[in-house]
Design a protein around this motif. Structure first.
Motif, PDB file in Angstrom:
ATOM      1  N   TRP A 191       0.707  -1.257  -0.170  1.00 38.84           N
ATOM      2  CA  TRP A 191       0.015  -0.139  -0.125  1.00 38.84           C
ATOM      3  C   TRP A 191       0.760   1.265  -0.030  1.00 38.84           C
ATOM      4  CZ3 TRP A 191      -3.981  -1.156   4.459  1.00 38.84           C
ATOM      5  CH2 TRP A 191      -4.459  -2.311   4.435  1.00 38.84           C
ATOM      6  N   ARG A 215      -2.295   6.201  -3.163  1.00 40.07           N
ATOM      7  CA  ARG A 215      -3.311   7.315  -2.865  1.00 40.07           C
ATOM      8  C   ARG A 215      -4.812   7.215  -3.418  1.00 40.07           C
ATOM      9  NH1 ARG A 215      -1.313  11.672  -0.406  1.00 40.07           N
ATOM     10  NH2 ARG A 215      -3.227  12.583  -0.653  1.00 40.07           N
ATOM     11  N   ASP A 216      -5.693   7.625  -2.806  1.00 40.14           N
ATOM     12  CA  ASP A 216      -6.920   7.743  -3.223  1.00 40.14           C
ATOM     13  C   ASP A 216      -7.505   6.329  -3.740  1.00 40.14           C
ATOM     14  OD1 ASP A 216      -7.099  10.351  -2.486  1.00 40.14           O
ATOM     15  OD2 ASP A 216      -5.865  10.896  -4.238  1.00 40.14           O
ATOM     16  N   GLU A 217      -8.014   6.380  -5.129  1.00 43.61           N
ATOM     17  CA  GLU A 217      -8.831   5.220  -5.542  1.00 43.61           C
ATOM     18  C   GLU A 217      -7.868   4.166  -6.029  1.00 43.61           C
ATOM     19  OE1 GLU A 217     -12.193   3.084  -6.840  1.00 43.61           O
ATOM     20  OE2 GLU A 217     -12.061   5.235  -6.008  1.00 43.61           O
ATOM     21  N   GLU A 218      -6.581   4.155  -6.276  1.00 49.58           N
ATOM     22  CA  GLU A 218      -5.850   3.278  -6.592  1.00 49.58           C
ATOM     23  C   GLU A 218      -5.455   2.332  -5.114  1.00 49.58           C
ATOM     24  OE1 GLU A 218      -0.938   2.503  -8.208  1.00 49.58           O
ATOM     25  OE2 GLU A 218      -1.897   4.411  -7.662  1.00 49.58           O
ATOM     26  N   SER A 248      -7.425   2.407  -2.604  1.00 51.86           N
ATOM     27  CA  SER A 248      -8.790   1.812  -2.260  1.00 51.86           C
ATOM     28  C   SER A 248      -9.174   0.671  -2.882  1.00 51.86           C
ATOM     29  CB  SER A 248      -9.886   2.774  -2.482  1.00 51.86           C
ATOM     30  OG  SER A 248     -10.021   4.035  -1.499  1.00 51.86           O
ATOM     31  N   GLN A 249      -8.789   0.636  -4.209  1.00 51.49           N
ATOM     32  CA  GLN A 249      -8.888  -0.546  -4.914  1.00 51.49           C
ATOM     33  C   GLN A 249      -8.127  -1.615  -4.506  1.00 51.49           C
ATOM     34  OE1 GLN A 249      -8.857   0.298  -8.851  1.00 51.49           O
ATOM     35  NE2 GLN A 249     -10.727   1.294  -9.267  1.00 51.49           N
ATOM     36  N   LYS A 275     -12.910   1.196   0.782  1.00 53.61           N
ATOM     37  CA  LYS A 275     -13.596   2.384   0.408  1.00 53.61           C
ATOM     38  C   LYS A 275     -12.957   3.606   1.196  1.00 53.61           C
ATOM     39  CE  LYS A 275     -17.889   2.195   0.245  1.00 53.61           C
ATOM     40  NZ  LYS A 275     -19.236   2.375  -0.059  1.00 53.61           N
ATOM     41  N   ASP A 276     -12.820   4.862   0.622  1.00 53.12           N
ATOM     42  CA  ASP A 276     -12.599   5.981   1.009  1.00 53.12           C
ATOM     43  C   ASP A 276     -11.230   6.231   1.870  1.00 53.12           C
ATOM     44  OD1 ASP A 276     -15.171   7.178   0.742  1.00 53.12           O
ATOM     45  OD2 ASP A 276     -15.875   6.232   2.332  1.00 53.12           O
ATOM     46  N   ILE A 285      -7.157   7.607   1.520  1.00 54.02           N
ATOM     47  CA  ILE A 285      -6.592   8.702   1.193  1.00 54.02           C
ATOM     48  C   ILE A 285      -5.153   8.466   0.606  1.00 54.02           C
ATOM     49  CG2 ILE A 285      -6.051  11.171   1.481  1.00 54.02           C
ATOM     50  CD1 ILE A 285      -8.291  11.329   3.473  1.00 54.02           C
ATOM     51  N   LYS A 310     -10.902   8.647   4.764  1.00 52.67           N
ATOM     52  CA  LYS A 310     -11.954   9.769   4.977  1.00 52.67           C
ATOM     53  C   LYS A 310     -12.842   9.616   6.225  1.00 52.67           C
ATOM     54  CE  LYS A 310     -12.037  10.539  -0.091  1.00 52.67           C
ATOM     55  NZ  LYS A 310     -12.851  10.683  -1.392  1.00 52.67           N
TER      56      LYS A 310
END
Length: 381
Positions: A333, A337-340, A342-343, A348-349, A351, A363
């Motif tokens: 990990w 960041r963000d969507e990459e 989270s996937q 979800k959410d 940062i 978030k």
């Protein structure tokens, strides 16, 4: 007497010393005798106003702070400060003497530390608090050891109309010595910060240095030294009061937050390895102390907290100042960041995760909890 030149700077601090007696009722009963946890009570020699004695000439931060602390107590708030090196005059005139006289005798209220026979430290005078301190006390340390708890309560009642519980008062008393007074003791006794060799740079803006600069220079003539002493006392006193307020109103509160999180850790994860702080506070030093108190040293691995706009998951370091962690966020990990992120994490959410893995962001609290719990499932690499 304070000269016209220094009145605007001195009076705001000095006015605070003349508080209403009604605000000090909880310690007025003690004003008839001077009582400490470390020795017997002895009555003042005279009726108020009393007199505080110290040496004249160049003043130093230790006796300046000692005088300020005493003047926070009801029996000394209106006391005159008599500065002399005539020991007979001091003993004849003064109800308490510090930093002069060549003798330490708590029962007589004589608090000098310069004599070769003087070996006392905070740990020898206050053995119930800590055995970590081996620096000889200065006059500031001596006065603090015997009167500091009452001084703290008096300041808090005046400034915040509050008083600490006995357990929290003891915590604050120890922390203020560690944060503030211990430095004055060390500097006044000439204790180097480093063992062996000279430091590469000099810190000349510390409190002791700033107080020393208020003494008249060798070029000054016709200077009211007593006025300078009053200015020094106001300057050092403000810093002491600020330290008391920070410890009592912020540091103690942070400790209570961390204590609650540690006590509730098993409701977050059965192993107790994740702590949840609903509100951010400085937690590292408190956690290490509280782990020892609860017999849980090394158990917490991750701490979740709200930073005001989002949630964070931080690894617990090996020591409060270490960059090495007991458990960091998973290597796959890190740096994402963000969507990459989270996937990849299937949460979800999220940062970010710092490229070293020592901290990550989310978030929502739910996302932070999921991040932390999944991190605990990853084997350390």
């Amino acid at each position: 007497m304070v000269t016209q030149k220094f009145l605007p700077r001195v009076l705001p601090i000095l006015r605070r010393q003349f508080v209403a007696r009604s605000q000090l009722r909880f310690i007025n009963k003690m004003s008839k005798t001077t009582t400490t946890d470390s020795g017997a009570a002895t009555p003042p020699k005279r009726s108020p106003p009393l007199t505080i004695g110290t040496h004249n000439g160049i003043f130093h931060c230790d006796e300046v702070v000692a005088c300020f602390m005493l003047k926070q107590l009801p029996e000394y708030e209106n006391a005159e400060i008599f500065r002399s090196r005539d020991i007979n005059a001091l003993r004849d005139k003064c109800d308490i003497i510090m930093d002069v006289g060549g003798e330490f005798d708590h029962k007589k209220k004589w608090y000098d530390h310069h004599q070769l026979t003087f070996k006392d430290t905070f740990s020898t005078v206050c053995p119930d608090f800590s055995d970590d301190f081996d620096i000889r006390l200065s006059s500031a340390g001596l006065i603090y050891c015997f009167y500091g708890e009452r001084v703290i309560q008096s300041i808090l009642l005046r400034e915040r109309k509050m008083e600490l519980s006995q357990p929290n008062l003891k915590l604050a008393f120890l922390q203020i010595y560690r944060n503030f007074i211990n430095e004055l003791d060390a500097i006044d006794n000439g204790v180097p910060m480093l063992e062996g060799g000279e430091p590469r740079y000099k810190i000349s803006t510390h409190l002791s240095a700033r107080i020393a600069m208020l003494n008249p220079s060798w070029q000054d003539t016709n200077v009211d030294v007593d006025a300078r002493f009053q200015l020094a006392m106001a300057t050092a006193g403000k810093e002491f009061v600020d330290n008391v307020l920070e410890v009592a109103c912020s540091w103690i509160a942070a400790r209570d937050h961390v204590r609650h999180a540690l006590e509730q850790a098993k409701s977050v994860l059965a192993s107790g390895e994740i702590l949840l702080l609903e509100t951010f506070c400085p937690w590292k030093a408190h956690l290490f102390d509280l782990e020892k108190e609860y017999g849980l040293e090394g158990v917490p691995k991750l701490v979740i907290f709200n930073d005001g706009s989002s949630w964070r998951v931080a690894g617990v370091p090996i020591t409060p100042s270490s960059f090495q962690g007991r458990k960091f966020l998973p290597r796959p990990w890190r740096g994402l960041r963000d969507e990459e992120l989270s996937q990849l994490a299937a949460v979800k959410d999220l940062i970010f995760v710092h490229h070293t893995g020592f901290i990550g962001g989310a978030k929502t609290k739910e996302a932070a909890l999921a991040m932390a719990k999944m991190s605990m499932e990853y084997a350390d690499e």
